[in-house]
Design an enzyme around this catalytic site. Structure first.
Site, PDB file in Angstrom:
ATOM      1  N   CYS A  93      52.354  47.173  37.746  1.00  0.00           N
ATOM      2  CA  CYS A  93      51.648  45.904  37.643  1.00  0.00           C
ATOM      3  C   CYS A  93      52.495  44.856  38.337  1.00  0.00           C
ATOM      4  O   CYS A  93      53.709  44.796  38.118  1.00  0.00           O
ATOM      5  CB  CYS A  93      51.455  45.551  36.162  1.00  0.00           C
ATOM      6  SG  CYS A  93      50.647  43.957  35.922  1.00  0.00           S
ATOM      7  N   GLU A 136      42.587  45.891  35.386  1.00  0.00           N
ATOM      8  CA  GLU A 136      42.283  44.494  35.721  1.00  0.00           C
ATOM      9  C   GLU A 136      41.432  43.822  34.634  1.00  0.00           C
ATOM     10  O   GLU A 136      41.644  42.647  34.323  1.00  0.00           O
ATOM     11  CB  GLU A 136      41.601  44.386  37.089  1.00  0.00           C
ATOM     12  CG  GLU A 136      42.409  44.951  38.261  1.00  0.00           C
ATOM     13  CD  GLU A 136      43.847  44.465  38.350  1.00  0.00           C
ATOM     14  OE1 GLU A 136      44.129  43.339  37.902  1.00  0.00           O
ATOM     15  OE2 GLU A 136      44.692  45.230  38.847  1.00  0.00           O
ATOM     16  N   HIS A 139      43.637  42.767  31.934  1.00  0.00           N
ATOM     17  CA  HIS A 139      44.293  41.496  32.268  1.00  0.00           C
ATOM     18  C   HIS A 139      43.411  40.318  31.847  1.00  0.00           C
ATOM     19  O   HIS A 139      43.872  39.368  31.229  1.00  0.00           O
ATOM     20  CB  HIS A 139      44.537  41.379  33.776  1.00  0.00           C
ATOM     21  CG  HIS A 139      45.869  41.918  34.233  1.00  0.00           C
ATOM     22  ND1 HIS A 139      47.064  41.503  33.699  1.00  0.00           N
ATOM     23  CD2 HIS A 139      46.193  42.817  35.194  1.00  0.00           C
ATOM     24  CE1 HIS A 139      48.067  42.139  34.306  1.00  0.00           C
ATOM     25  NE2 HIS A 139      47.563  42.948  35.221  1.00  0.00           N
TER      26      HIS A 139
HETATM   27 NI    NI Z   1      48.482  44.310  36.506  1.00  0.00          NI
END
Ligand code: NI
Length: 177
Positions: A93, A136, A139
């Protein structure tokens, strides 16, 4: 189209859920253009808006790693609708420089989003693409890949980051490129 700094864990932007996008304007298009440039400069394959400290719910993907302009995908307001099976594989990441860990993810997913003009889309993804989309969307929900590690790995990773922070070797943000 300037490159934006990528914030590093535990920046608060990474730890809170993002906000649904309701305005599809030039500012949104500028954000996406900057994110594409930032992701490519850092050789990433995915980037969520809150990684550049923007609170809007969107992410981009480019599984070609910048090789193919046609491969850039933009997903605004994504939701995972269905998950099937499981896969394990190594993930990194951009907000955890130097960290790579084996993470379990669904093998297949179905998800919805809208594009940059607000037109709805629905797609399925498997294997690496499913892994990237799940990373994602996590996130955007304020979940980082550290949260998906086994409790033991998570403890070790936290301890390592704490140590790096104390010795001043852990950045608050990284400039790509
Ligand atoms: Ni990431």
């Amino acid at each position: 189209m300037p490159i934006r700094p990528i914030v590093v864990y535990p920046h608060p932007a990474l730890l809170a859920p993002t906000d649904e996008v309701t305005v599809f304007d030039d500012d949104l298009r500028r954000l996406v253009a900057d994110m594409v440039e930032t992701m490519h400069a850092d050789h990433g394959i995915g980037l969520a808006a809150n990684q550049v400290a923007d609170r809007r719910r969107l992410f981009i993907l480019d599984l070609s790693g910048g090789e193919d302009p046609e491969a850039i995908r933009v997903y605004v307001n994504p939701r995972i609708l269905e998950r099937r099976g499981s896969q394990t594989g190594e993930e990194g990441c951009l907000s955890f420089p130097g960290f790579f860990e084996v993470i379990e993810r669904p093998r297949w997913i179905r998800f919805s989003a809208v594009d940059l003009e607000g037109r709805p889309l629905e797609e399925t993804a498997e294997d690496l693409v499913a892994r990237a989309v799940c990373h994602e969307v996590d996130h955007l929900d304020g979940i980082v890949f550290l949260d998906r590690m086994s409790p033991l790995k998570r403890r070790l990773a936290r301890r390592k980051i704490e140590k790096l922070r104390r010795s001043g070797e852990w950045p608050e943000q990284v400039l790509a490129g």
